[in-house]
Structure formats: C-alpha cells, structure tokens
Scaffold this active site. Structure first.
Site, mmCIF file in Angstrom:
data_model
loop_
_atom_site.group_PDB
_atom_site.id
_atom_site.type_symbol
_atom_site.label_atom_id
_atom_site.label_comp_id
_atom_site.label_asym_id
_atom_site.label_seq_id
_atom_site.Cartn_x
_atom_site.Cartn_y
_atom_site.Cartn_z
ATOM 1 N N LYS A 128 4.204 8.718 9.109
ATOM 2 C CA LYS A 128 4.053 8.223 10.453
ATOM 3 C C LYS A 128 4.786 8.941 11.390
ATOM 4 C CE LYS A 128 0.936 4.945 8.531
ATOM 5 N NZ LYS A 128 0.830 4.225 7.214
ATOM 6 N N ASP A 138 9.421 2.890 0.146
ATOM 7 C CA ASP A 138 8.280 3.553 0.685
ATOM 8 C C ASP A 138 8.405 3.069 2.366
ATOM 9 O OD1 ASP A 138 6.123 4.309 2.039
ATOM 10 O OD2 ASP A 138 4.718 3.475 0.533
ATOM 11 N N TYR A 175 0.786 -1.167 -0.067
ATOM 12 C CA TYR A 175 0.076 0.173 0.237
ATOM 13 C C TYR A 175 1.022 1.291 -0.037
ATOM 14 C CZ TYR A 175 -3.222 3.651 1.653
ATOM 15 O OH TYR A 175 -4.015 4.600 1.633
HETATM 16 C C1 LIG Z 1 0.371 4.798 5.785
HETATM 17 C C2 LIG Z 1 0.994 4.522 4.503
HETATM 18 C C3 LIG Z 1 0.882 5.240 3.324
HETATM 19 C C4 LIG Z 1 0.091 6.409 3.557
HETATM 20 O O1 LIG Z 1 0.343 7.443 4.264
HETATM 21 P P1 LIG Z 1 -1.085 8.465 4.934
HETATM 22 O O2 LIG Z 1 -0.495 9.318 5.553
HETATM 23 O O3 LIG Z 1 -2.056 7.326 5.405
HETATM 24 O O4 LIG Z 1 -1.576 9.059 3.480
HETATM 25 C C5 LIG Z 1 1.813 5.094 2.617
HETATM 26 N N1 LIG Z 1 2.587 3.878 2.249
HETATM 27 C C6 LIG Z 1 2.850 3.229 3.480
HETATM 28 C C7 LIG Z 1 3.844 1.970 3.372
HETATM 29 C C8 LIG Z 1 2.075 3.282 4.468
HETATM 30 O O5 LIG Z 1 2.015 2.441 5.569
#
Ligand SMILES: *Cc1c(COP(=O)(O)O)cnc(C)c1O
Length: 427
Positions: free
Chosen positions: A266, A238, A143
């Site tokens: 995060k 990511d 994701y």
């Molecule tokens: C949470 C997440 C996102 C998206 O971040 P948001 O702040 O919710 O838009 C993108 N990549 C990864 C791996 C994530 O866990």
C-alpha cells in the site's frame, strides 16, 4: 435513467467477473452499483458522471498524502521518461531500501515485490526456510492477501482445525495454517503447547484493519513476541496497512514491539503496485540468490513504482506533525459518530484508521465484529455517498484519512454524519 457508471458497469460485467478486478469494488455489500472513477485530486475523487466525493477509501490505504500529490506525479513522470522497466538493478531500489531501513530499523534487509499478497506469501516462505518448520499461526479476521495457505477459516468446533475459505484451495494447502483468536493470547498459547516445535511463525496485523479496525489489547502484541521467542518461532507483523500509516515507523514503532519479519505494501508504493518483505538480516539471507529460499519477480523493484514510493516516504518524513494532524482529524470524525449515534455504534479508531461498527457491543475480535448490523451500515453508506462522502462499501473495511483532508473536509463530513442519523429512522 442510467448513469455513465451504470453503463460502464454493465459493459464491464460482460468481460470481467462481477465487472471488477477486486471483489469489494463491486459494492455488493451495499446493494448498489459501484461508481466508476475518472480522476482524483487531494481529498477528492471524481466519477465518470462528474460527481465529486470526499474520499475516505484512499485506494484502501496507499493514499496517505491524498491523491495526485504534485511532487509524486512529477517524479513519476520523470521516471517514466527514462523507461518503464529494465529487469536489472537500479539506484532507486537501494535508495528506497535504505529509507525503509531508517524508518523501520527492524528491517535490516528487504526484498521488493509487487503486491501485499506476494510480500506475505514470500515472508512466510522465508520464515519456513529459516526455521525448517512448516506450521504458521494466523488470526481469525486478519487478512494477509489471497495466497492459498492463508485463505483459511477456523473449522467448526476445534480451534486447531482449519479449512479452506475459498473454492479452489486444496485442504492440503491449509493443513499447516493454525487459526487463533485476535486479542486472545490464551488461544495462541494453546496452539503453541500442542504444536510449538513445528510453528515457523505467527503472522498478525498489529492493528487488524480487514474485519473493520480492531485495536490490539494492552499486552497482546507483547504476548505474541514472548511466546514466539519461547518456542524459537518468528513473529511476522503484516504492516501492509499500518506501515508508514500509524507512524513513520509503522505499528512496530507505535507499540514498541519488534517483529522478526515485516510485510509492507500500500503506502510503500505511493499508489503504484509495490510491496516488500524484510527483517532480521540472518533471516533474509536465506532468500535467493544468497540462500535457498526461491523468490523472484519480473517487475520487482520497478523503477516507476520505486520512484513513487521514495517520493511518498520523503514527503511523509518531511512534514512535521503530519501524523498528529491526521490523527486529530480522524478523532474529530470518530467523536462526531459517537456523539451522534451513541451506543448504537462502536467506533474503533487509532491514528488515521477508523471503523464505525453498527453494533452496541465492543468490537475486539472477529466474533464481536460480525455482530454488526450490515444492513444498517449499507443504509449509512448509501446516505453518505449520496451526499458526496465516499466510504468503504463494506462494514468490515477501514476508513482511511489522509493528509489532504482539510479542516473544511472534516467539518463537512461531520455535518453529513449528523444528517445521516436523522435519515436512518429504521435504525
Ligand atoms: C491489502 C492487504 C494485503 C494484500 O495486499 P495486496 O496488495 O492487495 O495483495 C495483505 N495484508 C494486509 C494486512 C492488507 O491490508
């Protein structure tokens, strides 16, 4: 008998889709109403009915220090007193950028944004601008936020055909997103052999944590590095979850593989809405105002958010042995689940991330993850919640352990896990 949470949920549903502002919060997968949170401190969250839980969601990752850490709260209060937003450069932004660069040397230059979604979307734009190519490769089950081009699933049959995974995303927007299988280098090689010269970047969660936690197999990340180099494509890690969590240098330090671009979110915001993308200087120099890749944000680098981020990173750097301590605690929980449920579950764990999959098989990719018995997970979740342990309300999310979880918290959690097994006769 309705709880205050139930009452608030009913009221919220009137004004917001599903009563929530992010779908997973609605608890649909675990067949019950969500609990509404009033406050949190350390390892605990407290709901509006006065129930107390040991929290293993930690706001989906930001809470690596637990909740309401005094130093962070005080710094934020100080920042608030000076003004909430200026729309002009501040000292904080430079201080934070320098800290990130020291902790993750591959990030020579970065841009602050407000969400992980925005970070990934912008990193991909930069990769496309830098390479002059349109296609990207992503992995099934990973994701990367909800931007149009990343909401794809592999089409039936041909791996190379991707189709939108959400209503409202035109097929034209996903045409350039190729989907490969996590942990399967051959599936990546196949895409590069067909489209190599058109691929701007490969984007991957170095540890997949959005189909439940799935570890990269030995050589997988190195293989991605090699094939990206061979075709002059960029490798994007990511690290929105893994950054500052797997180690102070993220997954790239943990595995010793250097990406061209990294996305962070995060933890970097310390609980405030903030994220970042960055990497090699020559790539980041394509971003406006230096270069011609446009990207901007009214609240980007917000003074309150950067304060929370700086304070959080400072604390992470200060406490010796923090990462090994939370990893030990996570291992204790993982071992307890394995001993208790035996071969009825697959427990994947790395650092302070783990998942309990209710499946007898190994979970190494999306296909094996979805073999899990989601009803068994729902039963497990509900039992744990009833006993004061707040887990992710979905089989396909990670469990996050923080530095605020004490030995006593871990022991209590392990005891309740053992009781859960006895309380699940059907499974
Ligand atoms: C949470 C997440 C996102 C998206 O971040 P948001 O702040 O919710 O838009 C993108 N990549 C990864 C791996 C994530 O866990």
């Amino acid at each position: 008998m309705y709880s205050e949470s139930d009452v608030l949920f009913e009221k919220s549903k009137k004004y917001m889709p599903g009563g929530v502002n992010s779908p997973v919060r609605a608890f649909n997968a675990v067949h019950r109403n969500p609990v509404f949170i009033d406050r949190a401190e350390g390892s605990r969250i407290f709901d509006v009915d006065g129930n107390e839980y040991i929290d293993y969601v930690c706001s989906w990752g930001p809470g690596i220090l637990g909740h309401s850490r005094r130093e962070v709260i005080e710094a934020v209060q100080g920042a608030c007193a000076k003004g909430l937003t200026f729309g002009a450069p501040t000292r904080n932004e430079y201080v934070l950028a320098e800290m990130v660069q020291e902790m993750m040397p591959a990030i020579e230059m970065l841009r602050l944004v407000s969400s992980g979604t925005e970070a990934v979307m912008s990193a991909i734009r930069a990769a496309r601008g830098f390479t002059g190519r349109d296609k990207i490769v992503k992995f099934r089950g990973c994701y990367h936020g909800h931007s149009d081009g990343l909401l794809v699933k592999a089409g039936s049959g041909a791996l190379t055909q991707s189709v939108p995974d959400s209503l409202g995303v035109p097929e034209d927007y996903t045409r350039n997103t190729l989907v490969a299988e996590y942990n399967d280098i051959a599936s990546v090689v196949k895409l590069f052999e067909e489209y190599g010269g058109d691929i701007a970047a490969v984007i991957v969660e170095p540890v997949a944590a959005n189909m439940g936690v799935v570890l990269p197999k030995e050589g997988f990340l190195e293989g991605l590095r090699q094939i990206s180099d061979k075709y002059h494509s960029l490798l994007i890690f990511d690290e929105v979850i893994t950054g500052f969590r797997l180690s102070s240098g993220g997954a790239q330090a943990y595995f010793g593989v250097k990406p061209d671009l990294t996305t962070l979110g995060k933890i970097i915001g310390g609980g405030m809405p903030m994220a970042a993308y960055g990497g090699r200087k020559e790539i980041m120099e394509v971003v406006a105002p230096l270069g011609s890749v446009y990207q901007a944000g009214t609240l980007s680098g917000n003074p309150v958010a950067t304060t929370a981020g700086i304070e959080t990173l400072k604390l992470l750097r200060q406490e010796p042995g923090l990462y090994s301590r939370i990893e030990e605690n996570t291992k204790k929980i993982a071992d307890t689940v394995r001993e208790t449920f035996g071969n009825r579950v697959c427990v994947n764990q790395i650092g302070s991330l783990m998942s309990v999959f209710f499946t007898g098989g190994e979970v190494t990719d999306y296909e094996s993850a979805v073999q899990s018995d989601t009803e068994a997970y729902a039963e497990y979740f509900n039992y744990m919640l009833g006993r004061g342990i707040y887990l992710a309300p979905s089989q396909f999310e990670a469990m996050f352990i923080s530095s605020a979880h004490s030995g006593a918290d871990i022991q209590r959690t392990c005891e309740v896990i053992q009781d859960a097994e006895m309380a699940m006769p059907k499974f």
